[in-house]
Every structure is written in C-alpha cells, then in structure tokens.
Scaffold this motif. Structure first.
Motif, PDB file in Angstrom:
ATOM      1  N   UNK A   1      12.615  36.913  37.274  1.00 50.23           N
ATOM      2  CA  UNK A   1      13.350  37.877  36.825  1.00 50.23           C
ATOM      3  C   UNK A   1      12.604  39.281  36.733  1.00 50.23           C
ATOM      4  N   UNK A   2      13.143  40.325  36.628  1.00 50.11           N
ATOM      5  CA  UNK A   2      12.169  41.516  36.265  1.00 50.11           C
ATOM      6  C   UNK A   2      13.134  42.691  35.611  1.00 50.11           C
ATOM      7  N   UNK A   3      12.490  43.466  34.550  1.00 48.85           N
ATOM      8  CA  UNK A   3      13.187  44.389  33.767  1.00 48.85           C
ATOM      9  C   UNK A   3      12.194  45.887  34.512  1.00 48.85           C
ATOM     10  N   UNK A   4      13.183  46.755  34.516  1.00 50.83           N
ATOM     11  CA  UNK A   4      12.703  48.202  34.694  1.00 50.83           C
ATOM     12  C   UNK A   4      13.021  48.720  33.360  1.00 50.83           C
ATOM     13  N   UNK A   5      11.806  48.751  32.431  1.00 54.86           N
ATOM     14  CA  UNK A   5      11.980  49.160  30.925  1.00 54.86           C
ATOM     15  C   UNK A   5      12.625  50.583  30.974  1.00 54.86           C
ATOM     16  N   UNK A   6      13.571  50.629  30.018  1.00 58.15           N
ATOM     17  CA  UNK A   6      14.441  51.918  29.822  1.00 58.15           C
ATOM     18  C   UNK A   6      14.456  52.224  27.957  1.00 58.15           C
ATOM     19  N   UNK A   7      14.325  53.385  27.842  1.00 57.60           N
ATOM     20  CA  UNK A   7      14.652  53.793  26.400  1.00 57.60           C
ATOM     21  C   UNK A   7      15.284  55.020  26.252  1.00 57.60           C
ATOM     22  N   UNK A   8      16.761  54.982  25.796  1.00 58.79           N
ATOM     23  CA  UNK A   8      17.497  56.092  25.863  1.00 58.79           C
ATOM     24  C   UNK A   8      17.888  56.780  27.113  1.00 58.79           C
ATOM     25  N   UNK A   9      18.055  55.730  28.009  1.00 53.71           N
ATOM     26  CA  UNK A   9      18.513  56.030  29.495  1.00 53.71           C
ATOM     27  C   UNK A   9      17.226  56.753  30.267  1.00 53.71           C
ATOM     28  N   UNK A  10      16.064  56.724  29.592  1.00 54.32           N
ATOM     29  CA  UNK A  10      14.691  57.134  30.203  1.00 54.32           C
ATOM     30  C   UNK A  10      14.042  55.943  30.858  1.00 54.32           C
ATOM     31  N   UNK A  11      13.690  55.713  32.098  1.00 54.90           N
ATOM     32  CA  UNK A  11      12.858  54.825  32.572  1.00 54.90           C
ATOM     33  C   UNK A  11      11.394  55.133  32.408  1.00 54.90           C
ATOM     34  N   UNK A  12      10.810  54.205  31.590  1.00 54.36           N
ATOM     35  CA  UNK A  12       9.609  54.378  30.870  1.00 54.36           C
ATOM     36  C   UNK A  12       8.517  54.255  31.915  1.00 54.36           C
ATOM     37  N   UNK A  13       7.608  55.360  31.996  1.00 54.90           N
ATOM     38  CA  UNK A  13       6.339  55.302  32.554  1.00 54.90           C
ATOM     39  C   UNK A  13       5.218  54.655  31.619  1.00 54.90           C
ATOM     40  N   UNK A  14       4.606  53.677  32.207  1.00 56.19           N
ATOM     41  CA  UNK A  14       3.648  53.062  31.538  1.00 56.19           C
ATOM     42  C   UNK A  14       2.590  52.601  32.545  1.00 56.19           C
ATOM     43  N   UNK A  15       1.161  52.683  32.259  1.00 60.43           N
ATOM     44  CA  UNK A  15       0.151  52.197  32.968  1.00 60.43           C
ATOM     45  C   UNK A  15      -0.714  51.079  32.182  1.00 60.43           C
ATOM     46  N   UNK A  16      -0.941  49.881  32.929  1.00 60.45           N
ATOM     47  CA  UNK A  16      -1.509  48.939  32.388  1.00 60.45           C
ATOM     48  C   UNK A  16      -2.845  49.316  31.378  1.00 60.45           C
ATOM     49  N   UNK A  17      -3.667  50.016  32.181  1.00 61.63           N
ATOM     50  CA  UNK A  17      -4.865  50.559  31.474  1.00 61.63           C
ATOM     51  C   UNK A  17      -4.439  51.185  30.138  1.00 61.63           C
ATOM     52  N   UNK A  18      -3.475  51.738  29.712  1.00 64.31           N
ATOM     53  CA  UNK A  18      -3.261  52.603  28.554  1.00 64.31           C
ATOM     54  C   UNK A  18      -3.086  51.856  27.340  1.00 64.31           C
ATOM     55  N   UNK A  19      -2.782  50.266  27.442  1.00 61.00           N
ATOM     56  CA  UNK A  19      -2.599  49.236  26.507  1.00 61.00           C
ATOM     57  C   UNK A  19      -3.504  48.270  26.456  1.00 61.00           C
ATOM     58  N   UNK A  20      -3.889  47.735  25.346  1.00 59.25           N
ATOM     59  CA  UNK A  20      -4.447  46.219  25.367  1.00 59.25           C
ATOM     60  C   UNK A  20      -3.743  45.418  24.147  1.00 59.25           C
ATOM     61  N   UNK A  21      -3.383  44.139  24.443  1.00 59.34           N
ATOM     62  CA  UNK A  21      -2.777  43.320  23.509  1.00 59.34           C
ATOM     63  C   UNK A  21      -3.776  42.116  23.166  1.00 59.34           C
ATOM     64  N   UNK A  22      -3.272  41.731  21.715  1.00 61.29           N
ATOM     65  CA  UNK A  22      -4.111  40.532  21.465  1.00 61.29           C
ATOM     66  C   UNK A  22      -3.096  39.189  21.610  1.00 61.29           C
ATOM     67  N   UNK A  23      -1.938  39.326  22.213  1.00 61.53           N
ATOM     68  CA  UNK A  23      -1.120  38.213  22.529  1.00 61.53           C
ATOM     69  C   UNK A  23      -0.303  37.815  21.145  1.00 61.53           C
TER      70      UNK A  23
END
Length: 349
Positions: free
Chosen positions: A143-165
């Motif tokens: 399954x997949x989601x196209x992330x949206x917020x307030x009807x805006x399809x969110x732009x995000x690149x994987x290199x812009x974030x880093x998580x510790x899980x």
C-alpha cells in the motif's frame, strides 16, 4: 482516510535491518559534465560492496542501459545473485530524494510513502522521477500514501531528513523553511512537524540551521548531521576558521549541544572532520563525510584523497563496531553535487 501514524506506521532508522538497497543507474551526463566516464564504475563499486551484505535493486531506463550496467557489475565482480534490475524510466540517479520512503508497523506490515518530487524546486525535468515510488510500491505489492496536508501534496526529499526510528528527526531550516528553492510554499514549521508526525511517526523535530557550502539542494541534512544510534548524532565540523563552512557548522554544533531526546536527555554528539575544499572548474563541491550510508553489515563512507579520510573512517568504525566501514572514492562522484547517501535508498525488512 486513516493516516500512517493511526495504523502504527513509522519510518525505521537506517541501521535497522534492510531487505535491500535501491539505486538508479546513472545516465544523465549533464549531472557530471565532462566527467561522466568514471561514474558508472563508481556505482559498480558501490553495488559490489553492498551486494556482499544485502540485495541491490537497480532502476534502469531500458534494456540497453540494463546491459551496460550488467557489464560493469560483472567486470567489478559484484554478486549477480543479489542484484536485480527494474525497468523504470527516470530523470536522474539521486534516488535518495526521488525514491520511495518505506514505513513499517510492529506487526510486520510495510507501506510506501510517495512524496511529491519536483527536482529540489530548481530544475524543470522531474516528472519521471516523481513516478518512482509508485513503480516500487506496485512491484512490492505494498500500500502507498501520497502525503497531503490541507489539500497540498507534500514535496519532500529523503536527503532533507534523518530519523532515529524512535520519534526523533533531524532537518534544516535552510532546506524546509527558506523561500529559496521553496518546496511547499504554504508551510511553516508547525505544518512540517504535523506532516512528519502523521506520516513518519516523528514526535520531535530537531531543527538545524544551514547546510554545507556548495549544496545544490539548499541545505540537506545528510551532508551535515546524522543519527548513528537512538541518542548519538555525528556532525561535520570545519577546523579552519577562515573557511566559509566554519561558522555555519559551528552554529549547528551549538544547536546540537542543547538538543534533547524525548526524555529530556542531551544527545551525544560526535564530530566528523571536513575534507579540504574540493573545487572543480571553479565550483566548490559539497564534499562531506556525513554523506555515508548504513547497510546490513557495512557502512560505506565517501573519501576524497584527503588526510581527513582516515579520521572519518576511524570515527565511524568506532561508532559501528558490528559493521565493516568501507571507504568509496568520491572525488569524481561529488562533481554531481552528491555522493553515497544521495544515491541510495534503503528498503527495510
């Protein structure tokens, strides 16, 4: 529609077990103008190193590119049983930013987040890259989601974030909040934090300031600071006070020193050196040891023919005692304005 967080999904840390790594075989000569010839061989060495530890999934545009890639992989001695090709037309080979971000749930479920990709809000050709996550999700039957917020399809690149899980995320104000290369014009800090909570299971965002000089993405965190375990961050530091990176990196280290985890405990911060400036055709390139990639059993680290290479490798070897730490020569690759983390995307088990 139930959001991922409501179904117990989260983005795992990069060091958690992988099913494999995704690459997109290089083809865009204009990303390495005048220096493209060695780039497929760099990719071959990366694939060979990773395939000793996990599966490598390679996106190719067509049968001709698949044949060319296979020749390189045979020549370098990559384990062909662990390399699989997928036909998927694409614009560029920086799959960290254009590829799928996988999320997992405690019961073993997996899903794909299909963020909108618009070539770092800078280049006009991105429509093929924007389809990569959907291709991967369909192949995996996820399954997949196209992330949206307030009807805006969110732009995000994987290199812009880093998580510790475990609920923490690193990112930069320069990338996400600046009006330069603005990805999501309606968004402010609180909006991003809500999106990250809804789709990635993030409970606390740690905002750094600026990225390294020469970064074409305008501030990606994966050239700057990275989690190496739940409470430890490695961050690059410039020793030369005359260097233009010195003060921005010092400012980020000061911020990190004051940051805490979800329990209010200060993070452990370990510094990595910066290599001496790499300049090619008058352009300062974003060479950084923070652009390493963590795979099953191995950490691959960019090296730059610099005395600081051995310091960076030694520091990361101390932080990852249960993994090999392998340097990959990236003086040619960084002419494309990215290195190892930029061109890889993990698929968790």
């Amino acid at each position: 529609m139930t959001l991922p967080v409501g179904r117990g999904f989260r983005m795992p840390a990069e060091w958690e077990p992988h099913r494999g790594t995704w690459l997109a075989w290089p083809h865009r000569r204009s990303d390495w103008p005048g220096k493209f010839a060695p780039i497929p061989w760099v990719y071959g060495e990366i694939a060979r190193t990773l395939a000793r530890h996990e599966n490598v999934n390679v996106l190719v545009r067509d049968a001709e590119q698949r044949a060319a890639a296979r020749k390189v992989l045979v020549a370098v001695g990559a384990d062909r049983e662990r390399v699989r090709f997928y036909k998927c037309p694409n614009d560029r080979s920086w799959v960290r930013d254009s590829g799928p971000i996988f999320v997992t749930a405690a019961g073993g479920e997996r899903a794909v987040l299909d963020w909108h990709f618009n070539a770092w809000a800078k280049y006009p050709d991105w429509t093929r890259d924007d389809k990569i996550p959907a291709v991967v999700a369909a192949d995996r039957g996820l399954p997949s989601w196209q992330p949206r917020f307030r009807n805006w399809r969110v732009v995000l690149e994987g290199g812009s974030i880093d998580v510790n899980g475990q609920g923490l995320m690193l990112t930069t104000e320069e990338c996400l909040l600046s009006t330069v290369q603005q990805r999501n014009p309606p968004f402010d800090r609180a909006d991003y934090e809500q999106v990250f909570a809804d789709y990635l299971g993030v409970k606390k965002v740690l905002w750094l300031d600026r990225g390294v000089v020469g970064d074409d993405t305008h501030g990606h965190v994966d050239d700057l600071a990275r989690f190496v375990n739940a409470r430890t961050v490695v961050a690059v530091a410039e020793a030369n006070e005359a260097d233009e990176n010195y003060q921005p990196l010092r400012d980020n280290l000061d911020r990190l020193a004051a940051m805490t985890d979800l329990d209010g405990r200060r993070l452990d911060v370990v510094t990595l050196p910066m290599p001496a400036p790499i300049v090619f055709r008058g352009t300062r390139l974003p060479a950084s040891y923070a652009n390493f990639y963590i795979a099953n059993g191995v950490v691959i680290v960019p090296t730059f023919n610099d005395p600081a290479d051995r310091v960076a490798l030694g520091t990361l070897a101390d932080l990852f005692p249960d993994r090999e730490v392998v340097g990959i020569h990236c003086v040619d690759l960084v002419w494309g304005l990215g290195t190892l983390h930029c061109m890889t995307q993990q698929e968790p088990v």
